[in-house]
Design an enzyme around this catalytic site. Structure first.
Site, PDB file in Angstrom:
ATOM      1  N   THR A   1      -7.943  -5.702  -2.777  1.00 32.07           N
ATOM      2  CA  THR A   1      -8.345  -5.345  -1.417  1.00 32.07           C
ATOM      3  C   THR A   1      -8.326  -3.826  -1.252  1.00 32.07           C
ATOM      4  O   THR A   1      -7.648  -3.119  -1.993  1.00 32.07           O
ATOM      5  CB  THR A   1      -7.424  -5.991  -0.371  1.00 32.07           C
ATOM      6  OG1 THR A   1      -6.108  -5.420  -0.463  1.00 32.07           O
ATOM      7  CG2 THR A   1      -7.342  -7.494  -0.570  1.00 32.07           C
ATOM      8  N   GLY A   2      -9.086  -3.348  -0.278  1.00 34.82           N
ATOM      9  CA  GLY A   2      -9.194  -1.896  -0.100  1.00 34.82           C
ATOM     10  C   GLY A   2      -9.790  -1.246  -1.323  1.00 34.82           C
ATOM     11  O   GLY A   2      -9.395  -0.147  -1.731  1.00 34.82           O
ATOM     12  N   ALA A   3     -10.789  -1.906  -1.931  1.00 34.40           N
ATOM     13  CA  ALA A   3     -11.286  -1.510  -3.249  1.00 34.40           C
ATOM     14  C   ALA A   3     -12.357  -0.430  -3.221  1.00 34.40           C
ATOM     15  O   ALA A   3     -12.769   0.049  -4.281  1.00 34.40           O
ATOM     16  CB  ALA A   3     -11.839  -2.737  -3.972  1.00 34.40           C
ATOM     17  N   SER A   4     -12.807  -0.028  -2.047  1.00 30.01           N
ATOM     18  CA  SER A   4     -13.950   0.884  -1.995  1.00 30.01           C
ATOM     19  C   SER A   4     -13.580   2.355  -2.148  1.00 30.01           C
ATOM     20  O   SER A   4     -14.434   3.193  -2.398  1.00 30.01           O
ATOM     21  CB  SER A   4     -14.725   0.686  -0.683  1.00 30.01           C
ATOM     22  OG  SER A   4     -13.903   1.005   0.426  1.00 30.01           O
TER      23      SER A   4
ATOM     24  N   GLY B   1      -7.405   1.661  -4.571  1.00 26.68           N
ATOM     25  CA  GLY B   1      -8.128   0.423  -4.823  1.00 26.68           C
ATOM     26  C   GLY B   1      -9.343   0.648  -5.702  1.00 26.68           C
ATOM     27  O   GLY B   1      -9.622  -0.135  -6.622  1.00 26.68           O
TER      28      GLY B   1
ATOM     29  N   SER C   1       5.086   1.750  -0.418  1.00 28.47           N
ATOM     30  CA  SER C   1       5.149   3.204  -0.408  1.00 28.47           C
ATOM     31  C   SER C   1       6.533   3.665  -0.843  1.00 28.47           C
ATOM     32  O   SER C   1       7.527   2.968  -0.634  1.00 28.47           O
ATOM     33  CB  SER C   1       4.863   3.742   1.001  1.00 28.47           C
ATOM     34  OG  SER C   1       5.155   5.122   1.091  1.00 28.47           O
TER      35      SER C   1
ATOM     36  N   TYR D   1       4.008   3.945   9.751  1.00 28.76           N
ATOM     37  CA  TYR D   1       3.461   3.590   8.441  1.00 28.76           C
ATOM     38  C   TYR D   1       4.572   3.077   7.532  1.00 28.76           C
ATOM     39  O   TYR D   1       4.439   2.027   6.891  1.00 28.76           O
ATOM     40  CB  TYR D   1       2.782   4.808   7.819  1.00 28.76           C
ATOM     41  CG  TYR D   1       2.323   4.607   6.393  1.00 28.76           C
ATOM     42  CD1 TYR D   1       1.168   3.889   6.116  1.00 28.76           C
ATOM     43  CD2 TYR D   1       3.040   5.137   5.325  1.00 28.76           C
ATOM     44  CE1 TYR D   1       0.737   3.698   4.807  1.00 28.76           C
ATOM     45  CE2 TYR D   1       2.616   4.950   4.017  1.00 28.76           C
ATOM     46  CZ  TYR D   1       1.467   4.236   3.765  1.00 28.76           C
ATOM     47  OH  TYR D   1       1.054   4.045   2.471  1.00 28.76           O
TER      48      TYR D   1
ATOM     49  N   GLY E   1      -9.988   5.393  -2.871  1.00 31.25           N
ATOM     50  CA  GLY E   1      -8.588   5.657  -3.155  1.00 31.25           C
ATOM     51  C   GLY E   1      -8.042   4.865  -4.329  1.00 31.25           C
ATOM     52  O   GLY E   1      -8.700   4.683  -5.358  1.00 31.25           O
TER      53      GLY E   1
END
Length: 268
Positions: free
Chosen positions: A5-8, A12, A132, A145, A10
């Site tokens: 997930t969040g692969a587009s 990911g 994190s 966060y 950074g």
């Protein structure tokens, strides 16, 4: 087969590219999968782009079923989607806080709930939860966060115990600071209260302008990790971050010892 997930962008994106380079198959999920178009052309048949908002539980379950149908199984699930809510606690609105946890915490929980039945059924799999280095404690202006990542950290440690009898592994990735765009395109900022102006100035001076190393530098760690027969439940990813976390843990232990007398007054 990887589900990321969040692969587009950074981390990911870096992990997606590393998995494809290793000859693995990847379902790359993101709200906007257009940045992955060229990568998909370079890897026909091994990369499937999946538009997905992880805060939508029903969509997550449907997306995971589509991923399994595409490649027949799941091997590595990497919960990376997330964002930053930047600002002081007093400044944050209810809408901002709920939206933040919907992605950083609940999004990862929905993905985990959706994949675990598949992994249990096949008797194997590895879930990687991106938290994190700051999950162990709050810090001014990034506390919300850290809170979302601390929640994911704790529930993932429990998850590791729950799925271990089924041959499923869980690793909590306590990521250091990488140039992922988290503090730019990935950030929602609160409305600054003038009362915190002095603190904000001190924080800006402390942090400077260094955005951190390229996310691709973390990929070799992950590729080695997923090949381990007995991976750790928790891993700090980053040399500088390792030193910082170790220092934080030592300082916390010293604080406990300093107040041991008071703590021991209660029998519980």
């Amino acid at each position: 087969m990887w589900f990321i997930t969040g692969a587009s962008r950074g981390l990911g994106r870096a992990f997606t590219e590393a998995a494809l380079a290793a000859g693995d198959r990847v379902v790359a999920a993101a709200r906007n999968v257009e940045p992955l178009a060229e990568l998909a052309r370079e890897h026909p048949g091994t990369l499937v782009r999946l538009p997905l908002d992880v805060s939508d539980r029903a969509a997550v379950f449907e997306g995971v079923d589509r991923a399994v149908a595409a490649f027949g199984r799941l091997d590595i699930v990497l919960n990376n989607a997330g964002g930053m809510l930047f600002g002081m606690l007093e400044e944050a609105t209810e809408e901002q806080l709920r939206a933040h946890f919907d992605v950083n915490f609940f999004g990862a929980v929905w993905v985990t709930q959706a994949v675990v039945p598949h992994l249990r059924a096949q008797g194997s799999g590895h879930i990687l939860q991106v938290t994190s280095m700051g999950a162990g404690g709050g810090f001014a202006s990034t506390g919300m966060y850290a809170a979302s990542k601390a929640a994911l950290d704790s529930v993932s440690e429990a998850l590791a115990m729950e799925v271990e009898p089924f041959g499923v592994k869980v690793t909590i990735l306590q990521m250091g600071g990488y140039d992922t765009g988290l503090f730019t395109v990935g950030t929602t900022a609160t409305e600054p209260d003038p009362g915190y102006a002095e603190l904000r100035a001190k924080l800006a001076e402390m942090w400077g302008d260094d955005a951190g190393p390229d996310p691709s530098t973390a990929a070799p760690v992950i590729m080695e990790l997923v090949d381990l027969p007995e991976p750790p439940v928790r891993l700090i990813v980053g040399s500088a971050s390792y030193d910082i976390v170790l220092h934080m843990e030592q300082a916390r232990a010293e604080q406990y010892r300093a107040w041991e007398r008071l703590s021991r007054l209660a029998p519980g």
